[in-house]
Design a protein around this motif. Sequence first.
Motif, PDB file in Angstrom:
ATOM      1  N   GLY A   5      15.764  51.353  51.827  1.00 13.97           N
ATOM      2  CA  GLY A   5      14.684  52.233  51.378  1.00 13.97           C
ATOM      3  C   GLY A   5      13.599  52.409  52.421  1.00 13.97           C
ATOM      4  N   ASP A   6      12.978  53.585  52.374  1.00 17.95           N
ATOM      5  CA  ASP A   6      11.745  53.864  53.106  1.00 17.95           C
ATOM      6  C   ASP A   6      11.770  53.518  54.598  1.00 17.95           C
ATOM      7  N   VAL A   7      12.674  54.119  55.336  1.00 19.39           N
ATOM      8  CA  VAL A   7      12.643  53.991  56.802  1.00 19.39           C
ATOM      9  C   VAL A   7      11.764  55.150  57.304  1.00 19.39           C
ATOM     10  N   ALA A  43      20.267  54.843  56.097  1.00 17.97           N
ATOM     11  CA  ALA A  43      18.801  54.805  56.249  1.00 17.97           C
ATOM     12  C   ALA A  43      18.175  55.857  55.354  1.00 17.97           C
ATOM     13  N   GLN A  44      17.315  55.424  54.452  1.00 21.04           N
ATOM     14  CA  GLN A  44      16.571  56.398  53.646  1.00 21.04           C
ATOM     15  C   GLN A  44      15.364  56.844  54.458  1.00 21.04           C
ATOM     16  N   LEU A  45      15.426  58.065  54.976  1.00 22.94           N
ATOM     17  CA  LEU A  45      14.339  58.557  55.821  1.00 22.94           C
ATOM     18  C   LEU A  45      13.203  59.061  54.937  1.00 22.94           C
ATOM     19  N   VAL A 116      17.804  61.618  52.905  1.00 24.67           N
ATOM     20  CA  VAL A 116      16.446  62.159  52.917  1.00 24.67           C
ATOM     21  C   VAL A 116      15.801  61.793  51.583  1.00 24.67           C
ATOM     22  N   HIS A 117      14.667  61.122  51.663  1.00 22.29           N
ATOM     23  CA  HIS A 117      13.989  60.724  50.436  1.00 22.29           C
ATOM     24  C   HIS A 117      13.273  61.955  49.867  1.00 22.29           C
ATOM     25  N   GLY A 118      13.807  62.463  48.779  1.00 19.37           N
ATOM     26  CA  GLY A 118      13.249  63.682  48.190  1.00 19.37           C
ATOM     27  C   GLY A 118      12.013  63.448  47.338  1.00 19.37           C
ATOM     28  N   TYR A 166      20.849  63.339  49.806  1.00 14.37           N
ATOM     29  CA  TYR A 166      19.483  63.760  49.466  1.00 14.37           C
ATOM     30  C   TYR A 166      19.100  63.124  48.148  1.00 14.37           C
ATOM     31  N   LYS A 167      18.054  62.284  48.170  1.00 15.12           N
ATOM     32  CA  LYS A 167      17.619  61.670  46.910  1.00 15.12           C
ATOM     33  C   LYS A 167      16.784  62.704  46.170  1.00 15.12           C
ATOM     34  N   LEU A 168      17.422  63.342  45.220  1.00 12.73           N
ATOM     35  CA  LEU A 168      16.845  64.478  44.522  1.00 12.73           C
ATOM     36  C   LEU A 168      16.046  63.994  43.317  1.00 12.73           C
ATOM     37  N   THR A 215      10.483  55.823  36.972  1.00 12.44           N
ATOM     38  CA  THR A 215      11.653  55.932  37.875  1.00 12.44           C
ATOM     39  C   THR A 215      12.485  54.666  37.853  1.00 12.44           C
ATOM     40  N   ILE A 216      11.850  53.566  37.475  1.00 16.07           N
ATOM     41  CA  ILE A 216      12.570  52.293  37.378  1.00 16.07           C
ATOM     42  C   ILE A 216      12.341  51.824  35.939  1.00 16.07           C
ATOM     43  N   PRO A 217      12.988  52.479  34.977  1.00 14.72           N
ATOM     44  CA  PRO A 217      12.586  52.270  33.581  1.00 14.72           C
ATOM     45  C   PRO A 217      13.041  50.927  33.015  1.00 14.72           C
ATOM     46  N   GLY A 249      20.063  54.577  38.056  1.00 11.86           N
ATOM     47  CA  GLY A 249      19.186  54.377  36.897  1.00 11.86           C
ATOM     48  C   GLY A 249      19.906  53.689  35.761  1.00 11.86           C
ATOM     49  N   GLY A 250      19.684  52.389  35.636  1.00  9.38           N
ATOM     50  CA  GLY A 250      20.246  51.640  34.515  1.00  9.38           C
ATOM     51  C   GLY A 250      21.762  51.608  34.511  1.00  9.38           C
ATOM     52  N   LEU A 251      22.369  51.625  35.679  1.00 10.40           N
ATOM     53  CA  LEU A 251      23.836  51.483  35.747  1.00 10.40           C
ATOM     54  C   LEU A 251      24.107  49.981  35.881  1.00 10.40           C
ATOM     55  N   LEU A 271      23.167  51.150  42.525  1.00 15.97           N
ATOM     56  CA  LEU A 271      22.577  50.073  41.720  1.00 15.97           C
ATOM     57  C   LEU A 271      21.435  49.459  42.499  1.00 15.97           C
ATOM     58  N   SER A 272      20.357  49.215  41.823  1.00 10.19           N
ATOM     59  CA  SER A 272      19.236  48.562  42.499  1.00 10.19           C
ATOM     60  C   SER A 272      18.949  47.223  41.827  1.00 10.19           C
ATOM     61  N   ARG A 273      18.334  47.282  40.637  1.00 13.43           N
ATOM     62  CA  ARG A 273      17.982  46.022  39.969  1.00 13.43           C
ATOM     63  C   ARG A 273      19.213  45.190  39.627  1.00 13.43           C
ATOM     64  N   ALA A 274      20.339  45.856  39.343  1.00 21.69           N
ATOM     65  CA  ALA A 274      21.551  45.106  38.998  1.00 21.69           C
ATOM     66  C   ALA A 274      21.975  44.203  40.154  1.00 21.69           C
ATOM     67  N   GLY A 305       6.596  41.271  41.567  1.00 22.98           N
ATOM     68  CA  GLY A 305       6.595  40.681  42.909  1.00 22.98           C
ATOM     69  C   GLY A 305       6.469  41.752  43.977  1.00 22.98           C
ATOM     70  N   MET A 306       7.168  42.871  43.745  1.00 23.01           N
ATOM     71  CA  MET A 306       7.137  43.932  44.755  1.00 23.01           C
ATOM     72  C   MET A 306       5.719  44.500  44.871  1.00 23.01           C
ATOM     73  N   MET A 307       5.071  44.740  43.745  1.00 20.18           N
ATOM     74  CA  MET A 307       3.746  45.359  43.777  1.00 20.18           C
ATOM     75  C   MET A 307       2.680  44.422  44.344  1.00 20.18           C
TER      76      MET A 307
HETATM   77  C1  LIG Z   1      12.476  46.366  44.098  1.00 18.96           C
HETATM   78  C2  LIG Z   1      12.803  47.821  44.149  1.00 18.96           C
HETATM   79  C3  LIG Z   1      12.535  48.572  45.308  1.00 18.96           C
HETATM   80  C4  LIG Z   1      12.844  49.931  45.367  1.00 18.96           C
HETATM   81  N1  LIG Z   1      12.599  50.629  46.522  1.00 18.96           N
HETATM   82  C5  LIG Z   1      12.972  51.935  46.596  1.00 18.96           C
HETATM   83  C6  LIG Z   1      12.837  52.662  47.808  1.00 18.96           C
HETATM   84  O1  LIG Z   1      12.367  52.161  48.826  1.00 18.96           O
HETATM   85  N2  LIG Z   1      13.244  53.953  47.814  1.00 18.96           N
HETATM   86  C7  LIG Z   1      13.774  54.557  46.703  1.00 18.96           C
HETATM   87  O2  LIG Z   1      14.145  55.741  46.765  1.00 18.96           O
HETATM   88  N3  LIG Z   1      13.910  53.897  45.553  1.00 18.96           N
HETATM   89  C8  LIG Z   1      13.535  52.606  45.472  1.00 18.96           C
HETATM   90  N4  LIG Z   1      13.708  51.922  44.301  1.00 18.96           N
HETATM   91  C9  LIG Z   1      14.262  52.646  43.123  1.00 18.96           C
HETATM   92  C10 LIG Z   1      15.782  52.466  43.082  1.00 18.96           C
HETATM   93  O3  LIG Z   1      16.365  53.020  44.224  1.00 18.96           O
HETATM   94  C11 LIG Z   1      16.394  53.101  41.838  1.00 18.96           C
HETATM   95  O4  LIG Z   1      16.263  54.514  41.924  1.00 18.96           O
HETATM   96  C12 LIG Z   1      15.752  52.602  40.541  1.00 18.96           C
HETATM   97  O5  LIG Z   1      15.483  51.211  40.617  1.00 18.96           O
HETATM   98  C13 LIG Z   1      16.655  52.835  39.325  1.00 18.96           C
HETATM   99  O6  LIG Z   1      17.895  52.183  39.516  1.00 18.96           O
HETATM  100  P1  LIG Z   1      18.266  50.761  38.821  1.00 18.96           P
HETATM  101  O7  LIG Z   1      18.205  50.992  37.344  1.00 18.96           O
HETATM  102  O8  LIG Z   1      19.661  50.468  39.327  1.00 18.96           O
HETATM  103  O9  LIG Z   1      17.279  49.740  39.255  1.00 18.96           O
HETATM  104  C14 LIG Z   1      13.419  50.557  44.234  1.00 18.96           C
HETATM  105  C15 LIG Z   1      13.684  49.806  43.082  1.00 18.96           C
HETATM  106  C16 LIG Z   1      13.386  48.451  43.035  1.00 18.96           C
HETATM  107  C17 LIG Z   1      13.695  47.677  41.782  1.00 18.96           C
END
Ligand SMILES: Cc1cc2nc3c(=O)[nH]c(=O)nc-3n(C[C@H](O)[C@H](O)[C@H](O)COP(=O)(O)O)c2cc1C
Length: 322
Positions: A5-7, A43-45, A116-118, A166-168, A215-217, A249-251, A271-274, A305-307
């Motif tokens: 994320g976020d390069v 790389a997420q630009l 590309v981070h949309g 493209y992250k839409l 976005t991260i419900p 999202g919630g997969l 998958l992110s949180r998973a 923790g992230m925040m």
């Molecule tokens: C700790 C953390 C960091 C994240 N950082 C980014 C990021 O840098 N760029 C981004 O597009 N999304 C970021 N996300 C959002 C995830 O890419 C994803 O879209 C979101 O968490 C929903 O997916 P999930 O249900 O699998 O967690 C982040 C999510 C988490 C939990």
Amino acid sequence: MIILGDVPVLPQKFGPSLYTKKGFAFYQALAQAVHQEGCLLCAQLHQSDSNIKGMVKYLPGVLTKKISHDQLRELLNQEVGPYITGLSAQRVSQITQAFGQAAQLAVQAGFDMVQVHGDRMCGSFSSPYFNRRTDQYGGSARNRARFGVEAVSAIREALPQIPIDYKLAVIQEDPHYGKAGVPESELSVFVPLLEKAGVTSFHVTLADHGKLSDTIPPKNHPDFGEEGCFLKFCDQVRSLTRLPICGVGGLTHPDFVEEQLAQRRIDCAALSRALLADPAWPRKAFSGQVRGINFCRRCNQCLKGMMSHQGARCIFEKEEFL
Ligand SMILES: Cc1cc2nc3c(=O)[nH]c(=O)nc-3n(C[C@H](O)[C@H](O)[C@H](O)COP(=O)(O)O)c2cc1C
């Protein structure tokens, strides 16, 4: 594949930068480590839309703790619209061109693909809520798409063969959710333009800006608490393009993900949180050890923790973090 994320697309002082020797070496080492595990790296630009100069006036309040991190975020969000609207066209063009340079450097460092981070600056330009410009970057949906289109074109010009995801970020209209991104009703304008510019896949999500829990419900979210909560946006994008679509999202459960793949709602799953809950999720899913997976509870403790800049820690990782 891991999406980092976020390069940042522009040289910057905070955090690793593709433009400095140290930052480049960091990304290179990361790519090597990821490749050694048989994995690919994307790389997420990204370009922030926070007005850094505008932040200075809040510094005394932050240092004296009169302004909390949450309040600062809200104040910065309020400045996004005026900042985006006030950037000179020349500066905007410099930024979109930098997506090409950053992509080239990313590939040199060992990244296999770019996204590309949309959201963020791209999303703010896309959004009728933030973008109040009256020049070629504002007004009609076509004009608001220009930032993203130029960014993608710059990458395509620099790297004719690279896959560009493209992250839409989609703004839901009823009930309304999201601020920076593409309103559902304008997807039919944005998607073909981005595809024509060189996008090779879409990674579809809800637009955010300010409210992370949308976005991260979490599981108790009133509208996005279900597994696969953003797949309905994938369905909309599916009707507009033949390019591969990645859901996010919630997969959480491999069986659920398999069903979505089999139904061709998505071609790939992110998958992110998973993966925070169980980094071995992919290995366990592939080897049929589904029962052994620590399933993400979508409690969003990881965001705390992230925040607070302490790293995204999962309840499965450290119980004392709660
Ligand atoms: C700790 C953390 C960091 C994240 N950082 C980014 C990021 O840098 N760029 C981004 O597009 N999304 C970021 N996300 C959002 C995830 O890419 C994803 O879209 C979101 O968490 C929903 O997916 P999930 O249900 O699998 O967690 C982040 C999510 C988490 C939990």
